[in-house]
Enzyme design. Sequence first.
Site, PDB file in Angstrom:
ATOM      1  CE  LYS A  20      48.123  45.512  38.142  1.00 28.81           C
ATOM      2  NZ  LYS A  20      48.415  45.111  36.816  1.00 28.81           N
TER       3      LYS A  20
ATOM      4  CD  GLU B  70      55.635  41.553  32.019  1.00 25.28           C
ATOM      5  OE1 GLU B  70      55.213  42.488  31.775  1.00 25.28           O
ATOM      6  OE2 GLU B  70      55.341  40.865  33.112  1.00 25.28           O
TER       7      GLU B  70
ATOM      8  CD  GLU C 230      47.276  36.112  39.560  1.00 26.87           C
ATOM      9  OE1 GLU C 230      48.270  36.887  39.161  1.00 26.87           O
ATOM     10  OE2 GLU C 230      46.355  36.097  39.390  1.00 26.87           O
TER      11      GLU C 230
END
Length: 399
Positions: free
Chosen positions: A153, A203, A383
């Site tokens: 990733k 977050e 996104e």
Amino acid sequence: MSASLRVPAAPPPLDSPGAATTLLEAYRPGTDRFLATPGHTLLGSGTAALVPHDARPLPLRVRETLEAARRAGDPAPVVVGSVPFAPGGAASLAVPETVRWATALRTDPLIALHGPNAGDGDDWRIREVPAAQEYAAAVAAAVERMRDGEFDKVVLARTLELTSARDLDLPAMLSRLARRDPGGYTFAVPSGPGRTLVGASPELLVARRGSGLVANPLAGSAPRSGDLAEDVRRAAALLDSPKDLHEHAVVVDAIREALAPFCSRLDVPERPTLVRTAAMWHLSTTLTGELRDPSSTALDLASALHPTPAVCGTPTDVARQVIADSEPFDRGAYTGMVGWQNADGDGDWVVTIRCAEAEGRTLRLFAGAGVVAESSPAAETAETGAKFRTFLSAVGAAL
């Protein structure tokens, strides 16, 4: 939004209606440091001491700065500021001369009142770095390498550079960000000479109160919709998306592995839940634990976690190199941490996303997306565009 812990060892928070919004409205750029969390609101003014930049571990430098401030007569010193993404980069952390606390913005009824109006966007000149098609090509190249087994990733980011014909009104931007998502983490702190980091992150990296800790990683996202039925459909699809669930699990596993050595107990839910901001849905997991060694500070924990795969990738070293090769800009404070810590080691450290850095009449906005082997370049580009909306709405601009 994220789980929070009660704040001890600080002046009692003001709980009268309007106390939190009073701190928000009192913020002025320069040496003010503002941070609102789901549990409290903090405004630090002036600079009593700067945390030095040298080869010693950052948690040690912060601890010694706080101890020196306490010996100098401050009964409850607090360090506030930001830590960059790059390892070994210079943090912008300071002990304010004065610190005022209030309850959370989300509990202040006055936060529902309209704040300063955003402009119509006519004064903004916008430059994409890189352009959307170049970003999509970088995502495609990373996907190809992951399918070849090079890494698992990477989080790739892009920026928008907004230049205004007028001086920036940072207090107004901060107010609009806070009122848009009062249950999140809204911040404005100096990030270097003549620069201010301002944003509204969803977050929490980690919070520590006494022997208790909370971490709340987010990974896997979908844009909100103004149509209620479509918004619910997107949320349900995210919660059932194999690609996003895998991306989220990678992050949670990394958080668990990093925190486990510090904990006598660490509770990790089996499945994520959903949290929402005004612009995005996110997969969310809240981890809670008890410290094995009570001397471990909030910044000790945050430093062990940073950077998580949610902002970098995995394996970390490979992902960092892919980021360096793919992104034509320096991230600076973006995807670092912003927060506070007191002399007892309690504090909140938040992942520095949904943010911009202001310098002169220019704002540099940042947004990134987690890229895995199943990623679509078009979807990841979209996104980042959705994530830019948080800040674009605060300045009256459109992409």
